[in-house]
Scaffold this motif. Structure first.
Motif, PDB file in Angstrom:
ATOM      1  N   LEU A  67       0.061  17.878  13.220  1.00  0.00           N
ATOM      2  CA  LEU A  67      -0.357  16.584  13.738  1.00  0.00           C
ATOM      3  C   LEU A  67       0.724  15.553  13.415  1.00  0.00           C
ATOM      4  O   LEU A  67       1.197  15.473  12.282  1.00  0.00           O
ATOM      5  CB  LEU A  67      -1.688  16.172  13.112  1.00  0.00           C
ATOM      6  N   ASN A 110      -6.234  13.211  17.555  1.00  0.00           N
ATOM      7  CA  ASN A 110      -5.125  14.131  17.850  1.00  0.00           C
ATOM      8  C   ASN A 110      -4.246  13.558  18.961  1.00  0.00           C
ATOM      9  O   ASN A 110      -4.108  14.122  20.042  1.00  0.00           O
ATOM     10  CB  ASN A 110      -5.672  15.505  18.241  1.00  0.00           C
ATOM     11  N   SER A 147      -2.055   9.786  14.940  1.00  0.00           N
ATOM     12  CA  SER A 147      -3.503   9.811  15.014  1.00  0.00           C
ATOM     13  C   SER A 147      -4.057   8.385  15.003  1.00  0.00           C
ATOM     14  O   SER A 147      -3.420   7.460  14.493  1.00  0.00           O
ATOM     15  CB  SER A 147      -4.059  10.598  13.818  1.00  0.00           C
ATOM     16  N   LEU A 160      -6.864  21.412  17.320  1.00  0.00           N
ATOM     17  CA  LEU A 160      -5.493  21.768  17.633  1.00  0.00           C
ATOM     18  C   LEU A 160      -5.287  23.281  17.604  1.00  0.00           C
ATOM     19  O   LEU A 160      -5.997  23.999  16.888  1.00  0.00           O
ATOM     20  CB  LEU A 160      -4.537  21.109  16.644  1.00  0.00           C
TER      21      LEU A 160
END
Length: 237
Positions: free
Chosen positions: A162, A171, A165, A156
Motif C-alpha cells: 500500500l 486502498n 490511503s 489488495l
C-alpha cells in the motif's frame, strides 16, 4: 519507451466538444516527457489488443464507466491480458477502473462502495514511499488527485504494498511486486473536465457529494508530481 494505453471508455458526447478524447488527455499528461515516453492506444471496448505482450515496453489501463465485476466480454479479455503482463513482469499502471482491474485480476476484491461517490479533489496520505514516488514539498506526506469513482478496492492482491490511503478510500494507491501500479485517482484529468463530469453525473452522484466535489476544486492537485512519479515508475528510476 513505448507505452500501450488501453482506453476503456469514451468521453460523453456532451463533454467531447470542450474536452476532447481521453487519448488527448493522456498525450497532454506526458507532453513534457515525449523524449522518454511514446504512447500507442488500444480500444479495449472493441477488444483491440497488441499481437504480443512485448509489443510495448509498458502499459496503462484507463478509467471506465463500467465496473470490473461486470460480465462484459471485453473486461474478461482485458483481465486475461493483464494476467499475462503480470506473469511476464511488464510494468503496468492501472488508473481508476484500471487500478481496480489489476486488483481484481490478481486476487484482490472490488465492490461498489456503500460510501457513495468520490469526486473532485481528494488527498491521500503516503504510507510507503517507493524510490520513484515524487511528492509536493509543501505537503510531502500526502498526494492530491482528481477522482471520480464509486467502486473501490477493498482487499489488495498478494505481494502488494500500500502506497497511499485515505479514510474514504483506504486502498488509493498500491504496487504489486514493484512492476504493477494501481492509482484510484485520475492524473490525466484537469479541473475543468472534472467539473464537467460531475455536472454530467450529478443525478447519479447525489447533490451532497456533488456540491462537496465542486467545492473541492478550489484545492491544489499534485499533477506534476504524480506525472513524474509515473514516468519514473516506467523508466525504473
Amino acid at each position: 519507451m513505448r507505452i500501450g494505453v488501453f482506453l476503456c471508455g469514451e468521453v460523453a458526447p456532451e463533454l467531447f466538444e470542450q474536452h476532447g478524447k481521453y487519448s488527448a488527455m493522456f498525450e497532454s499528461l506526458f507532453s513534457d516527457h515525449t523524449d522518454d515516453i511514446r504512447l500507442k492506444f488500444y480500444n479495449a471496448l472493441n477488444e483491440e489488443f497488441p499481437s504480443n505482450e512485448s509489443d510495448c515496453d509498458g502499459y496503462i489501463i484507463s478509467g471506465s464507466k463500467y465496473s470490473v465485476y461486470d460480465s462484459d466480454k471485453w473486461i474478461e479479455s482485458l483481465s486475461a491480458f493483464v494476467a499475462r503482463l503480470y506473469e511476464k513482469k511488464i510494468r503496468t499502471l492501472g488508473i481508476c477502473f484500471g487500478h481496480q482491474l489489476i486488483a481484481s485480476t490478481l486476487g484482490g476484491e472490488v465492490i461498489k462502495s456503500e460510501k457513495g461517490w468520490g469526486v473532485g479533489v481528494s488527498a491521500h496520505n503516503i504510507v510507503r514511499r517507493p524510490q520513484w514516488l515524487h511528492t509536493n514539498h509543501k505537503h510531502p506526506n500526502s498526494i492530491s488527485l482528481l477522482v471520480s469513482h464509486q467502486d473501490q478496492v477493498i482487499s489488495l492482491p498478494e505481494h502488494s504494498d500500500l502506497i497511499a490511503s485515505s479514510e474514504f478510500c483506504p486502498n488509493a494507491m498500491f504496487c504489486v511486486r514493484n512492476y504493477f501500479l494501481g492509482i484510484q485517482g485520475h492524473p490525466e484529468f484537469n479541473k475543468s473536465f472534472s467539473r464537467g463530469l460531475m455536472q454530467h453525473r450529478r443525478d447519479s452522484i447525489g447533490e451532497i457529494a456533488y456540491e462537496k466535489g465542486v467545492e473541492s476544486l478550489s484545492k491544489s492537485v499534485d499533477k506534476p508530481e504524480i506525472t513524474q512519479s509515473i514516468v519514473s515508475f516506467f523508466l525504473d528510476e
